[in-house]
Design a protein around this motif. Structure first.
Motif, PDB file in Angstrom:
ATOM      1  N   ILE A 115      26.961  38.969  26.230  1.00 49.75           N
ATOM      2  CA  ILE A 115      25.822  38.992  27.150  1.00 49.75           C
ATOM      3  C   ILE A 115      25.643  37.612  27.798  1.00 49.75           C
ATOM      4  N   TYR A 116      25.296  37.619  29.089  1.00 49.66           N
ATOM      5  CA  TYR A 116      25.182  36.380  29.856  1.00 49.66           C
ATOM      6  C   TYR A 116      23.787  36.229  30.456  1.00 49.66           C
ATOM      7  N   GLY A 117      23.168  35.086  30.171  1.00 52.73           N
ATOM      8  CA  GLY A 117      22.021  34.631  30.946  1.00 52.73           C
ATOM      9  C   GLY A 117      22.493  33.505  31.855  1.00 52.73           C
ATOM     10  N   SER A 118      21.575  32.799  32.494  1.00 52.97           N
ATOM     11  CA  SER A 118      21.977  31.705  33.392  1.00 52.97           C
ATOM     12  C   SER A 118      22.779  30.651  32.659  1.00 52.97           C
ATOM     13  N   ALA A 119      22.280  30.195  31.502  1.00 54.66           N
ATOM     14  CA  ALA A 119      22.956  29.122  30.761  1.00 54.66           C
ATOM     15  C   ALA A 119      24.322  29.576  30.272  1.00 54.66           C
TER      16      ALA A 119
ATOM     17  N   SER B 152      28.015  47.794  33.844  1.00 52.32           N
ATOM     18  CA  SER B 152      28.908  48.277  34.899  1.00 52.32           C
ATOM     19  C   SER B 152      30.018  49.150  34.333  1.00 52.32           C
ATOM     20  N   GLU B 153      30.609  49.922  35.226  1.00 47.14           N
ATOM     21  CA  GLU B 153      31.801  50.683  34.835  1.00 47.14           C
ATOM     22  C   GLU B 153      33.057  49.840  35.006  1.00 47.14           C
ATOM     23  N   VAL B 154      33.033  48.943  36.017  1.00 48.73           N
ATOM     24  CA  VAL B 154      34.221  48.127  36.306  1.00 48.73           C
ATOM     25  C   VAL B 154      33.892  46.641  36.151  1.00 48.73           C
ATOM     26  N   TRP B 155      32.967  46.156  36.961  1.00 47.42           N
ATOM     27  CA  TRP B 155      32.573  44.743  36.881  1.00 47.42           C
ATOM     28  C   TRP B 155      31.133  44.573  37.327  1.00 47.42           C
ATOM     29  N   THR B 156      30.585  43.404  37.021  1.00 42.43           N
ATOM     30  CA  THR B 156      29.239  43.044  37.445  1.00 42.43           C
ATOM     31  C   THR B 156      29.309  41.716  38.176  1.00 42.43           C
ATOM     32  N   ILE B 157      28.715  41.665  39.368  1.00 38.75           N
ATOM     33  CA  ILE B 157      28.554  40.375  40.062  1.00 38.75           C
ATOM     34  C   ILE B 157      27.278  39.730  39.526  1.00 38.75           C
ATOM     35  N   VAL B 158      27.424  38.549  38.954  1.00 38.05           N
ATOM     36  CA  VAL B 158      26.328  37.870  38.270  1.00 38.05           C
ATOM     37  C   VAL B 158      25.757  36.772  39.163  1.00 38.05           C
ATOM     38  N   VAL B 159      24.424  36.680  39.224  1.00 42.68           N
ATOM     39  CA  VAL B 159      23.743  35.611  39.968  1.00 42.68           C
ATOM     40  C   VAL B 159      22.677  34.999  39.059  1.00 42.68           C
TER      41      VAL B 159
ATOM     42  N   TYR C 237      33.019  44.892  29.583  1.00 42.12           N
ATOM     43  CA  TYR C 237      32.878  44.553  28.163  1.00 42.12           C
ATOM     44  C   TYR C 237      31.604  43.743  27.920  1.00 42.12           C
ATOM     45  N   ALA C 238      30.918  43.369  29.009  1.00 42.79           N
ATOM     46  CA  ALA C 238      29.777  42.454  28.882  1.00 42.79           C
ATOM     47  C   ALA C 238      28.612  42.939  29.733  1.00 42.79           C
TER      48      ALA C 238
END
Length: 918
Positions: free
Chosen positions: A684-688, A750-757, A776-777
């Motif tokens: 899992i991704y946050g900003s940091a 997502s099913e394929v990818w996520t664009i993260v901002v 996977y994330a």
């Protein structure tokens, strides 16, 4: 080291016997090099010089001492030495203890002086100490020297007179210092008849142990407040009667002085021996202000607002128009006379005047124009018609207010000497006017109409009673009726986070009657609102230096509709630039200059910096609150994108009390096998995490896996903890989520990818740190996400165009960019994209991602460090910007102002179409 400390160190260096072996190291210590650095140079570990008597410090200076008479040859050898260029030395310096020569290798500027006089040129090497070499400060070595000497005297007097340091007596001490400064100036400029009259009298009449020093100075101050013909009757001592009658309230009131020690006496005599003819009121006030300000004393000699920066405010506010009128008048006597009359009636009002920089510069500029008029009319010796009392100020600090008035008095005398000659200047100077036109007080609490009353403007004030009341309340009347008023200055900025209770209360007093959202405003907003309120009684124009945040993000819809409702418009502006002080290590705050007027010219002026950091000017029909040549639109949040881009959503909010989120160690402690980890864990991704490459995980439990997950004790325990936390919350929505304690509030993936901002990112980066993660994330609510969106969306987010839009309409959190999907992405104006456009942008996004991959495992933070960004990644972004900007206008934009102009044009068109459809 600050400027004053350097001056003192250099003065001490040249006062010692010259030691050719020791000089290079003592020189470097004088300019702030640490003892450990100098020690390394002494050992030769980092000394690259091959010259005899030479010391070379990489990226700084190559120094050599030499035999008498060989200075010029030695300097030439230093200039031509290979190691000088190889080690990128900025300066070369040669000396034999009798003569000193040096050169700035970057600018080509040279220095040649007698060695004992080196201390008079110490500013030449400021760059070595990390102090920017602003031209005005380079020419003001006297002001720095005087500030340092006065500071020593001030501190010694406070030490010897602790009662004078109390709040009750601090004003007395500050007034005493202002009197001394006037005396030092007066004795060196013939205002006092006789050389060294003040310092010489004090030295002659006072005891060597300083026991009667306070009595001697007190008697001199008393004499200068008594007319010559009355002195005998009032018992003025004979030796004090040779001093002129000064008046001007400078010496009125109490004449008691602090008691002196022998050290304080020597300090005063030392200060008096300086050549006070060299004082520069443009800068001296700013520096001397720090002497009496405990909070600023640590950076003594560093406080300076450069003349070019001040003129960025004053020129477009009114000086440019006056110069144009002068040009148009030519040699026509009538037109020149009308212009002179206009100038004599102009009032300049700085309601945050500090030590008077803006007022002094305005006065000197008007005197220069007036003198040119007099020359063209054949009246070169005509006394000025510009009264000092037309230059009004408000300043909350008492000493600064005194220094502001004194700086104006000095500026007037210096202008008289320059334009009329010494004799006429002296004849006009004394006695000083008694009025005090610089008001000490809180500008946000005072009624500006009482400080600078709008008399004779022809503006309807609401009846004769109000007019009379204002006149009676005003400190003093204006000498020349019917003039224009120009408000200017550099008020304190202070974002909402850093404001004190008193400052919050100041803003509440101004804004509470207009809006409930005033708490989000910067402190400087109070000055803009007060200026607009002042303008309801006069047609005054105003211009302030301000943090750029008042023209960005959430402050725009709070402040600017209120200004516009007062029938004020933005008449000119200077978009973001660094308002730096002397120290290069303090890059300065990013500011804007905004001019407002109720009667602006039809053509507005917008100044900005191009890609080469050169100022360019654009003419516009209107300038909006975002400082863009566009209509007065306010960008509001919308729930869906107005352009044909993919929806950007919030990331997943845990609401878990830390129980669903896992560190690397937490994950290891679960002892999952590969099947369990794949089924129940997601990265899992946050900003940091996204920017700095940190590892974090989350329990990802689908409903149909809940029964299996609950059979695993560590998971079951965490689920129960989440349930308890949510039930205990005061938030009803959290209570409801307790029913599915195994999951976060959202479960988007997502099913394929996520664009993260990331929601927050540093303003230092030239590009927003967007990117891709696989299925996977997932992401937290500290990021925004476009799930399975085409890559051309990433190209838009990574562009300079989008960064400029975000910085403008979303604003910042402290100094970081604060992203918003509803305010930044959904409002971002994108023209209709063709299939070819999308293909080109997709390729650009791929090139950016591939460039990053080539530098694996470097993080986003490392890759986008502006000092270390890889060339291939920079090139990929430049290509992306070029492709996108050609879609907008067929070429690259010249600067950010042009980018915003196009974006607001599109935004206005799109919102108009949306309004028509609805």
């Amino acid at each position: 080291m600050n400027a004053v400390e350097i001056e003192e160190a250099v003065s001490q260096l040249v006062s010692q016997p010259f030691d050719p072996d020791e000089f290079p190291f003592a020189f470097l210590e004088a300019y702030g090099n640490k003892e450990t650095t100098v020690k390394r140079l002494r050992k030769g570990n980092s000394n690259k010089s091959k010259m005899e008597g030479g010391v070379l410090q990489r990226n700084n200076i190559h120094i050599a001492t030499c035999e008498p008479g060989a200075v010029a040859d030695t300097l030439r050898q230093l200039q031509e030495a290979r190691e000088t260029a190889k080690n990128k030395a900025k300066f070369v310096l040669a000396t034999d203890g009798e003569e000193l020569q040096a050169e700035n290798l970057n600018s080509g500027e040279t220095l040649a002086c007698a060695y004992p006089d080196f201390h008079q040129h110490f500013t030449f090497f400021f760059e070595l100490a990390g102090i920017s070499t602003v031209k005005e400060i380079r020419e003001s070595s006297f002001d720095i020297k005087a500030t340092g000497r006065l500071n020593k005297l001030y501190m010694e007097l406070l030490r010897a007179n602790p009662d004078w340091a109390t709040p009750e007596r601090k004003q007395d001490m500050n007034h005493f210092m202002a009197r001394l400064i006037f005396c030092f100036f007066a004795e060196d400029t013939s205002i006092f008849a006789g050389d060294n009259l003040f310092t010489g009298t004090v030295e002659q009449m006072s005891a060597p142990d300083a026991s009667n020093m306070h009595e001697i100075i007190g008697e001199l101050f008393r004499a200068m407040d008594v007319k010559t013909e009355e002195r005998e009757a009032q018992g003025i001592r004979t030796w004090a009667r040779k001093f002129p009658y000064v008046n001007g309230e400078l010496f009125s009131g109490a004449t008691d002085c602090p008691r002196f020690t022998k050290i304080a006496r020597s300090y005063l005599l030392h200060v008096g021996r300086l050549d006070w003819q060299q004082i520069n009121p443009d800068i001296f006030g700013s520096m001397i202000q720090a002497v009496a300000d405990e909070d600023e004393r640590g950076s003594l000699g560093m406080h300076y607002t450069s003349v070019p920066n001040i003129l960025k405010v004053l020129n477009p506010l009114f000086l440019d128009e006056l110069r144009e009128q002068l040009e148009e008048a030519g040699d026509n006597p009538r037109k020149l006379l009308n212009l002179r009359k206009r100038i004599a009636r102009i009032r300049v009002f700085d309601p945050a005047c500090g030590s008077g920089n803006f007022l002094v510069i305005a006065y000197k500029q008007l005197r220069e124009i007036e003198h040119e008029i007099n020359l063209r009319r054949g009246e070169p010796d005509r006394p000025t018609e510009i009264p000092l009392t037309n230059f009004r100020g408000i300043e909350i600090k008492g000493f600064s207010a005194e220094i502001a008035r004194l700086a104006l008095i000095i500026a007037e005398y210096q202008c008289d000497v320059l334009y009329l000659g010494q004799q006429l200047a002296l004849a006009e100077f004394l006695p000083l006017d008694a009025e005090n036109w610089i008001t000490c007080g809180n500008a946000l609490r005072l009624n500006w109409l009482t400080v600078c009353p709008p008399t004779g403007t022809g503006v309807e004030l609401g009846g004769d009673d109000l007019f009379s009341a204002l006149q009676q309340q005003a400190n003093i009347d204006f000498e020349n009726e019917g003039g224009e008023t120009f408000i200017c200055g550099n008020p304190p900025y202070l974002g909402s986070t850093w404001q004190s209770k008193e400052q919050k209360s100041d803003l509440k007093e101004i804004f509470a009657k207009y809006t409930k959202s005033w708490k989000s405003l910067d402190y400087v907003a109070g000055w803009f609102m007060k200026a607009a309120e002042y303008g309801t009684h006069t047609n005054a124009s105003a211009a302030f230096v301000s943090t750029n945040s008042i023209c960005q993000g959430q402050q725009v819809p709070i402040l600017w509709p209120l200004i516009f409702k007062k029938e004020y418009e933005i008449s000119f502006a200077h978009t973001s630039f660094k308002w730096a002080n002397l120290a290069s290590y303090n890059a300065g705050v990013t500011v804007v200059i905004v001019g407002i007027s109720s009667q602006p010219n039809k053509v507005r002026r917008l100044f900005s910096l191009d890609e080469q950091n050169e100022t360019i000017e654009k003419k516009a029909e209107n300038i909006n609150a975002y400082l863009t040549p566009s209509e007065n639109v306010i960008v509001q949040k919308i729930s869906k994108p107005m352009s044909e881009v993919y929806e950007m959503r919030f990331g997943n909010k845990p609401v878990d009390g830390g129980n669903l989120l896992l560190s690397k160690d937490d994950l290891s402690s679960l002892n999952f096998n590969n099947i369990q980890q794949k089924k129940f864990i997601r990265r899992i991704y946050g900003s940091a995490e996204f920017i700095r490459g940190l590892s974090r995980y989350v329990l990802w439990i689908k409903d149909d896996h809940l029964e299996e997950a609950s059979m695993i004790p560590p998971i079951s325990k965490r689920i129960e903890a989440v349930k308890e936390m949510r039930l205990a919350s005061r938030d009803k929505s959290a209570n409801k989520m307790a029913e599915r304690a195994h999951q976060m509030r959202e479960m988007n993936i997502s099913e394929v990818w996520t664009i993260v901002v990331p929601r927050t990112s540093s303003e230092r980066r030239r590009f927003l740190p967007t990117g891709l993660i696989g299925n996977y994330a997932t992401v937290t609510s500290e990021t925004f996400a476009l799930f399975d969106a085409p890559l051309w969306n990433l190209a838009l987010i990574a562009s300079k165009l989008h960064l400029v839009w975000i910085a403008t309409v979303c604003g910042k959190l402290k100094t970081d960019y604060r992203y918003s999907n509803t305010l930044g992405w959904n409002t971002f104006p994108v023209p209709q994209l063709t299939t070819k456009n999308k293909e080109d942008l997709t390729r650009c996004a791929e090139d950016i991602l591939l460039a990053r991959e080539r530098h694996f495992p470097a993080t986003i933070a490392e890759l986008y460090d502006p000092e270390k960004m890889p060339e291939d990644l920079r090139h990929a972004h430049e290509r992306n910007d070029e492709v996108l900007e050609r879609i907008y206008i067929g070429r690259r934009f010249k600067n950010d102002t042009e980018r915003l102009e196009k974006l607001f044009e599109l935004y206005t068109e799109m919102t108009a179409k949306k309004s028509d459809r609805s």
